[in-house]
Scaffold this active site. Structure first.
Site, PDB file in Angstrom:
ATOM      1  N   GLY A  69       0.810  -1.203   0.000  1.00  0.00           N
ATOM      2  CA  GLY A  69       0.000   0.000   0.000  1.00  0.00           C
ATOM      3  C   GLY A  69       0.848   1.259   0.000  1.00  0.00           C
ATOM      4  N   ALA A 195      -3.653  -4.596   0.976  1.00  0.00           N
ATOM      5  CA  ALA A 195      -4.398  -5.830   1.217  1.00  0.00           C
ATOM      6  C   ALA A 195      -4.347  -6.299   2.665  1.00  0.00           C
ATOM      7  CB  ALA A 195      -3.883  -6.932   0.295  1.00  0.00           C
ATOM      8  N   HIS A 196      -3.235  -6.098   3.359  1.00  0.00           N
ATOM      9  CA  HIS A 196      -3.135  -6.638   4.715  1.00  0.00           C
ATOM     10  C   HIS A 196      -4.028  -5.893   5.702  1.00  0.00           C
ATOM     11  CE1 HIS A 196      -0.219  -3.336   5.290  1.00  0.00           C
ATOM     12  NE2 HIS A 196      -0.427  -3.483   6.574  1.00  0.00           N
ATOM     13  N   CYS A 320       5.322   8.254  24.133  1.00  0.00           N
ATOM     14  CA  CYS A 320       6.071   7.335  24.981  1.00  0.00           C
ATOM     15  C   CYS A 320       6.347   6.006  24.276  1.00  0.00           C
ATOM     16  CB  CYS A 320       5.288   7.055  26.258  1.00  0.00           C
ATOM     17  SG  CYS A 320       4.470   8.478  26.980  1.00  0.00           S
TER      18      CYS A 320
END
Length: 461
Positions: A69, A195-196, A320
């Site tokens: 992506g 896609a993930h 943090c």
């Protein structure tokens, strides 16, 4: 162990696993070759492209597959800017875009281009009118995410697309977070996705460029994927990505309604169960599965570790938890509390029991972290003869310690008195005003001070 971080990466969808295994046997050959193995691979690639294009809402010949992506975003921005270089070098982005968009913008500036960031409101949303104000005769491209990856706010893409079309400017949409839930509405020009994010395999991105958009692929010419994504495609992964996108879309309406109920439960109950918490993002125009909240007086990294030990995997935009020790650019642009930030993004199939278990664990985890940091409620009894103003030296202290010191000091001055916090932590610029909004005190502003910045607060109650 509940995994609540699908905004980063979703588990592989069962359909993706099946398609991947099947295409490993059928899709290993070069789809550009004319022999039977190549023809078989080409059929798989064509079918995947048609399925993905249907989900995106574009023509198959407008869509190419990329290695990720991020690659799709970088290629889309670079190609659109190059295609309109005669118009000018002005690029418009929102202040809360994904880092891949902002990195492309930085590279464009380094090459001599001009970038304008459009601000967002406290919910993280842009206004179409804000885009209209910054578009110029030399604007080559505008970018806008479909939904924010950190707080879930859905952006008014259709309205912004209308504004851009009226100005003759193409709009690139990063649809990574929303595409699994439905097509992006409006007249966008270029679209990128990953896609993930919807349960496909990692290493597959989508780049769609509408016909008629001036687009000049950058880098050496390549005959594959319309010249927009060079190299041999990972065909099994591409097939699995397209199959899983079709599958999650078929489930999206029912799953969206179910997860929205669970997220609404988190939004309501976190505010009741945890003192001094700010739930951020638009409560209505948002992704159905994602909620973000920030907790005062909490070290974000420690809180994430505590939740992990309790069996819950979540994410954070707190400084943090960042190697740069700077607050999330999204939370900073929104002007909301960044310390103790928790992002919960629920995967498909999350049960009410898992959400209830998280809500049971969270208050204890936050209280435990606050106890480790020595946080206590300030006394409401002001000592006799207390000074009207005090200065707290928090130089060298990192998030969330400057705000903790402010919380301790506010009880030592009478109502109407002031506390000045000296800090060299960049996060204080965001979190001290946010602390004032949450605790009901007046933020008086900041000014340079030796070694850092002086932040002034007036006690109101």
């Amino acid at each position: 162990m509940p995994y609540f971080d699908v905004a980063s990466a979703a588990p592989l969808h069962p359909v993706a696993r099946q398609a991947l295994q099947a295409s490993l046997d059928e899709g290993w050959a070069d789809p550009a070759r004319l022999y039977r193995e190549g023809r078989r691979a080409a059929l798989l690639l064509d079918a995947a492209r048609e399925a993905a294009a249907e989900a995106v809402g574009c023509r198959p010949d407008e869509l190419v597959f990329t290695p990720s992506g991020t690659h799709a975003v970088h290629s889309g921005i670079a190609g659109a800017l190059a295609g309109r270089r005669r118009v000018g070098g002005h690029l418009v982005v929102s202040a809360v875009e994904h880092s891949s968009v902002l990195h492309s913008a930085q590279a464009h500036e380094a090459r001599g281009g001009v970038v304008t960031e459009v601000p967002v409101d406290r919910a993280g949303a842009v206004a179409a009118a804000s885009y209209a104000e910054v578009l110029r005769a030399d604007t080559a491209l505008a970018c806008l995410q479909s939904a924010n990856h950190e707080v879930g706010t859905v952006q008014p893409v259709a309205e912004v697309a209308e504004v851009c079309a009226a100005a003759g400017v193409p709009l690139l949409v990063d649809a990574a977070q929303s595409l699994g839930w439905g097509p992006v509405e409006g007249g966008w020009s270029v679209l990128a996705a990953s896609a993930h994010k919807w349960g496909g395999p990692a290493g597959v991105g989508l780049l769609a460029v509408r016909k008629g958009v001036r687009f000049a692929p950058q880098g050496p010419a390549d005959e594959r994927e319309s010249g927009r994504s060079p190299g041999f495609p990972n065909l099994p992964a591409v097939v699995a990505a397209a199959a899983s996108l079709r599958a999650v879309r078929a489930e999206a309406e029912a799953e969206s309604a179910r997860l929205r109920v669970l997220v609404d439960r988190i939004r309501r109950r976190v505010a009741r169960l945890v003192p001094d918490v700010e739930v951020v993002g638009d409560p209505v125009r948002r992704l159905p599965h994602l909620v973000t909240f920030s907790c005062l007086y909490v070290d974000g990294e420690t809180l994430l570790h505590e939740l992990d030990r309790a069996g819950f995997s979540v994410s954070s935009g707190s400084s943090c938890t960042s190697s740069t020790l700077t607050p999330s650019h999204v939370l900073k642009a929104m002007g909301v509390l960044s310390e103790g930030n928790v992002r919960v993004s629920l995967p498909a199939g999350t049960s009410a029991e898992e959400v209830n278990a998280f809500l049971e664990v969270l208050p204890r985890a936050v209280a435990g972290v606050r106890e480790q940091l020595g946080v206590a409620e300030p006394s409401s009894v002001v000592p006799v003869g207390a000074a009207e103003s005090v200065t707290v030296d928090a130089l060298g202290l990192l998030c969330p310690q400057p705000v903790i010191e402010l919380g301790r000091a506010i009880g030592t001055v009478p109502v109407g008195g002031t506390v000045t916090v000296l800090s060299d932590d960049e996060v204080a610029r965001l979190d001290i005003p946010a602390w004032c909004a949450i605790r009901g005190h007046a933020y008086l502003g900041e000014e340079p001070a030796p070694g850092g910045t002086a932040y002034r607060v007036r006690r109101l109650h």
